[in-house]
Enzyme design. Sequence first.
Site, short mmCIF file in Angstrom:
data_model
loop_
_atom_site.label_atom_id
_atom_site.label_comp_id
_atom_site.label_asym_id
_atom_site.label_seq_id
_atom_site.Cartn_x
_atom_site.Cartn_y
_atom_site.Cartn_z
N CYS A 74 78.69 56.66 -43.25
CA CYS A 74 79.16 55.25 -43.22
C CYS A 74 80.66 55.51 -43.31
O CYS A 74 81.06 55.63 -44.31
CB CYS A 74 78.35 54.62 -44.12
SG CYS A 74 79.07 52.81 -44.09
N CYS A 186 82.56 53.68 -36.46
CA CYS A 186 81.57 53.34 -37.32
C CYS A 186 80.39 54.10 -36.59
O CYS A 186 80.20 54.36 -35.45
CB CYS A 186 81.35 51.74 -37.19
SG CYS A 186 79.58 50.98 -37.67
N1 DGL Z 1 77.45 52.31 -40.20
C1 DGL Z 1 78.44 51.99 -40.96
C2 DGL Z 1 79.88 52.41 -40.54
O1 DGL Z 1 80.00 53.69 -40.26
C3 DGL Z 1 78.78 50.55 -41.24
C4 DGL Z 1 77.71 49.37 -40.77
C5 DGL Z 1 77.64 48.16 -41.63
O2 DGL Z 1 78.52 47.37 -41.57
O3 DGL Z 1 76.85 47.85 -42.51
O4 DGL Z 1 80.80 51.92 -41.12
#
Ligand code: DGL
Length: 277
Positions: A74, A186
Amino acid sequence: MLNPNFLIIDSGIGGLSILQEIQHQIPGASACYVADNAAFPYGTQEESNLVARLLTLMPLLQRITQPDIIIIACNTASTIVLDPLRAQTRTPIIGVVPAIKPAAQLSRNQHIALLATPGTIQRQYTQRLIQDFASDCTVIKVGSSELVEEAERKFRGLPVRPEYIRNALAPLAAHLTQIDVLVLGCTHFPFLKEDISAQLPSTVKMIDSGNAIARRAAQLLEEMPLSSQKTAQNLFFFTEDTPGSHILVPGISHFGFDKVQFIGQNTIEFPQNPGAS
Ligand code: DGL
């Protein structure tokens, strides 16, 4: 190291885009995947709350899953939590951050765009990545939580709504003749790659961090001592049992998990997967 066990965590299903690359590049790997849906979405959270949550959650997850390597799959979390997390454990941690450096190397026009969560867009860490690796580029930053939701919806089997993608990309409209690389900053966004690409000129290449993360993990494993053979475990954990999480289960079943567990609560088995117990 043979047959390593990874602990991979994200707020939702986004980190599965990293798991896919790990499974592709490290065939003997097993993984415990944690969707921290109790705190979803990470992208709009106060930095201090998110850091405190992950520092508290991680020791519990490590006890349950006994990982050889932890991947913070993430960008929103990795851009603030890596240093304090590394200070509290000796297990190697790999963070996922926006692929600014390869994007700057790939861009011929020196114009790149970063599509990420609002949290990642605001981080000092992201600003430093841009200063250090893309100082000769114009970087247009776009934050969107709507696209995170859209990726989760797609996993629930719902159709992607093109107008949501168009709205999210609207801040790029004035720059599309110059931008030639878009960073998917993301881990949810690779699941929307075709949907995003359909709204952009074909001259815009998209780049994400998955491949580089799997390569980094493989390299790290080569440096790690051989451990005794362990039983492979491929488990998917939610941190909260909600109706929404149950709707995600069919989508999750394609990633080779033996079962889905709700931490401290009940379990859903995938009897079709050999090795399920
Ligand atoms: N998948 C996450 C990222 O790479 C973020 C998702 C979320 O905002 O919960 O930043």
